[in-house]
Design a protein around this motif. Sequence first.
Motif, mmCIF file in Angstrom:
data_model
loop_
_atom_site.group_PDB
_atom_site.id
_atom_site.type_symbol
_atom_site.label_atom_id
_atom_site.label_comp_id
_atom_site.label_asym_id
_atom_site.label_seq_id
_atom_site.Cartn_x
_atom_site.Cartn_y
_atom_site.Cartn_z
ATOM 1 N N UNK A 1 -16.800 43.184 -23.275
ATOM 2 C CA UNK A 1 -15.461 42.940 -22.755
ATOM 3 C C UNK A 1 -14.712 44.263 -22.704
ATOM 4 N N UNK A 2 -14.205 44.595 -21.528
ATOM 5 C CA UNK A 2 -13.432 45.810 -21.318
ATOM 6 C C UNK A 2 -12.017 45.428 -20.869
ATOM 7 N N UNK A 3 -11.079 46.313 -21.147
ATOM 8 C CA UNK A 3 -9.714 46.135 -20.667
ATOM 9 C C UNK A 3 -9.200 47.440 -20.070
ATOM 10 N N UNK A 4 -8.502 47.309 -18.964
ATOM 11 C CA UNK A 4 -7.722 48.437 -18.474
ATOM 12 C C UNK A 4 -6.544 48.605 -19.421
ATOM 13 N N UNK A 5 -6.358 49.793 -19.932
ATOM 14 C CA UNK A 5 -5.315 50.017 -20.929
ATOM 15 C C UNK A 5 -4.673 51.379 -20.699
ATOM 16 N N UNK A 6 -3.333 51.425 -20.608
ATOM 17 C CA UNK A 6 -2.396 50.321 -20.805
ATOM 18 C C UNK A 6 -2.350 49.374 -19.613
ATOM 19 N N UNK A 7 -1.820 48.172 -19.870
ATOM 20 C CA UNK A 7 -1.603 47.175 -18.824
ATOM 21 C C UNK A 7 -0.101 46.933 -18.702
ATOM 22 N N UNK A 8 0.327 46.581 -17.506
ATOM 23 C CA UNK A 8 1.757 46.395 -17.234
ATOM 24 C C UNK A 8 1.992 45.007 -16.649
ATOM 25 N N UNK A 9 3.113 44.391 -17.058
ATOM 26 C CA UNK A 9 3.446 43.039 -16.598
ATOM 27 C C UNK A 9 4.954 42.925 -16.396
ATOM 28 N N UNK A 10 5.331 42.086 -15.425
ATOM 29 C CA UNK A 10 6.736 41.694 -15.254
ATOM 30 C C UNK A 10 6.826 40.202 -15.546
ATOM 31 N N UNK A 11 7.731 39.846 -16.456
ATOM 32 C CA UNK A 11 7.864 38.453 -16.876
ATOM 33 C C UNK A 11 9.299 38.002 -16.635
ATOM 34 N N UNK A 12 9.443 36.819 -16.084
ATOM 35 C CA UNK A 12 10.772 36.268 -15.801
ATOM 36 C C UNK A 12 10.954 34.953 -16.548
ATOM 37 N N UNK A 13 12.045 34.867 -17.303
ATOM 38 C CA UNK A 13 12.409 33.644 -18.023
ATOM 39 C C UNK A 13 13.591 32.990 -17.308
ATOM 40 N N UNK A 14 13.499 31.686 -17.115
ATOM 41 C CA UNK A 14 14.596 30.940 -16.479
ATOM 42 C C UNK A 14 15.003 29.788 -17.379
ATOM 43 N N UNK A 15 16.262 29.812 -17.805
ATOM 44 C CA UNK A 15 16.818 28.738 -18.633
ATOM 45 C C UNK A 15 17.791 27.925 -17.771
ATOM 46 N N UNK A 16 17.700 26.610 -17.845
ATOM 47 C CA UNK A 16 18.565 25.722 -17.064
ATOM 48 C C UNK A 16 19.566 25.050 -17.996
ATOM 49 N N UNK A 17 20.855 25.253 -17.719
ATOM 50 C CA UNK A 17 21.938 24.670 -18.513
ATOM 51 C C UNK A 17 22.730 23.702 -17.636
ATOM 52 N N UNK A 18 23.171 22.590 -18.221
ATOM 53 C CA UNK A 18 23.920 21.587 -17.455
ATOM 54 C C UNK A 18 25.040 21.021 -18.305
ATOM 55 N N UNK A 19 26.198 20.877 -17.684
ATOM 56 C CA UNK A 19 27.331 20.220 -18.328
ATOM 57 C C UNK A 19 27.445 18.802 -17.758
ATOM 58 N N UNK A 20 27.029 17.776 -18.521
ATOM 59 C CA UNK A 20 27.058 16.406 -17.997
ATOM 60 C C UNK A 20 28.374 15.686 -18.245
ATOM 61 N N UNK A 21 29.333 16.388 -18.889
ATOM 62 C CA UNK A 21 30.553 15.694 -19.296
ATOM 63 C C UNK A 21 31.715 15.863 -18.338
ATOM 64 N N UNK A 22 32.914 15.571 -18.847
ATOM 65 C CA UNK A 22 34.136 15.619 -18.044
ATOM 66 C C UNK A 22 35.081 16.735 -18.484
ATOM 67 N N UNK A 23 34.638 17.559 -19.401
ATOM 68 C CA UNK A 23 35.439 18.697 -19.835
ATOM 69 C C UNK A 23 34.584 19.950 -19.786
#
Length: 573
Positions: free
Chosen positions: A199-221
């Motif tokens: 097992x070989x690896x190209x090193x260093x390796x580079x990555x772009x990671x995107x996190x998406x959080x979904x927030x919702x206000x279900x109320x009346x205030x």
Amino acid sequence: MPPRPGRLSLLFLPLLLLSLLPPSSGLPRLSPYYSSVEVEFRIQGDRTVSVEENCVLNLPSLYSSLTITRTIPSENVWNLRAWCQPGELRLENRKVKEATELTLTISFSPPFRGELRYGLSYTVSGWVGGAGPKYEAALGGIRIEAGGYPYQSYRVTVRGPPGSRLFWYEPREASAYPSSVTYSTSVGAPGSFEGVRATFYSSPAYHRLTLTETLRNPGREDCELVMNLLLFSEGKTQLASLLSSDPPVGSLYRDEENNWYASFRLRLVPGENRKVRVGLVWRTELYDPHLSQDNSGTLDDLPQGLEEYTKGRKYWEVEELRPLSLQLAGGERNLYSLVLRLLEWEDRNITYTPTQERQGALLTFQKRTGDCDCLSDLLIALLRGLGVPSRFSFGWIAGENGAGNHAWAEVYLPGRGWEPVDPTWSGGTGKYLFRMDPVHLTRGSRGLSSSDAYLFKAHYGPLEVGQEEVSLVPLSEEEALADFLASARTLLGLAERVGRNDPRLERARERLEAAEKGDLQAALDSLRWSMEVLGERGRPLELPPRIPPWVPLALAGAGACLAVALLLSLRRR
């Protein structure tokens, strides 16, 4: 959780089936033998393999012609060439089911006996597995049937792609080098050799990671909130950084275990859905400090002050499992040998099975099944039962289909600090014992608590949080330069908010200026200076105390009463 890697498919274990047709002279078939066969496999960046074989066949009697057949287990074979000395050679090939059959016909004039030297070279595809920076193959496997010619000396060399590093190989008796592995053996007739797994690896390796959080206000205030999102952990195997965020990050800070968080202050009106997107850029390396029984220390060498990392917590039932810990240790005090002994036991006794929820060490032991977090929890509890400081790491595996959730452990070694151990991928060996590949992306490492939570929030008003979305793409070095340059600008701006006159920021600016000219290392240096300042001075945002709705009314009423009283007093005068 991604499955435990198993044995490579036979697709990646090409068996070179040899047969030597009997000569017309009727001499005994087993008389000839190969005194030397050397095969070199060069894995290319596109996962094709260039193969070169050099053979020395000893012919003890006179031959006027010889026919050698070879079956290569792939239909995708090209650049075929062959040579011999002495004699004249004719090479023919034809496609058969999932294979290519070669026929080498060698003619001698006059008849020849002695050492026949011949060779083959070709390029083939379909033998190398892995994705991204990973290249994995089993090459050089051979089976010689009864009546075939034995190999007195068989030497197999596997070389990784340009710029790669060797991570693991079998047989373990092979000679390993930074980017290649060589193994020598002999093969009888009948006999077989499974090949060299590498097992070989190209090193260093580079990555772009995107996190998406979904927030919702279900109320009346309105909903007011502060959200602290775990981004990445600072460690020996990686450098990660904030690339972008929408909305902008309010603060970036680091906790006492070197985990980095982005802090946001938000307001959601009734019925609003809000997406919070955070972009990260990663540089990971193949990590192998070459630790062994000789340089990992013992239980007696562990320093004071790490007692919190040996206590039982949720998921780590140390006291309940301490008798098992002592039994498995058997008096062993060398830390490398001790951890390896526990990895071997887990591999023999715990069956990898995906679980819906994290079940903890004790239940994993009782059920004898579990996935990556279960195996890690059990290893941590067993180690803590012996007084070995250990903690839980979690994050992602960069794979062919993006990022897969994964968990492993870290062990504290005297004089070295925290070192990684992956019980799921070790397979009971030292493959992931104090060493790590560049596809493990560490999001968090915790030992003062056993939590694997990644989002912390405080809010006024109704709030719903959806499931996190994660996307991952590999980057070339050129793409990584652009991302790290943008990240260096972002972090310098955040660091200037909290440490305007800090002299380290001047160094960050100088290195950023050099990075603008295309210097990736300068961009990384600039990041490190900014992160040093943020690590010391960054703080999480706080949610201000909420004023109850009656307070403004009360204050207004009090103000009105005061005004009336003031007017009355003026009239009396």
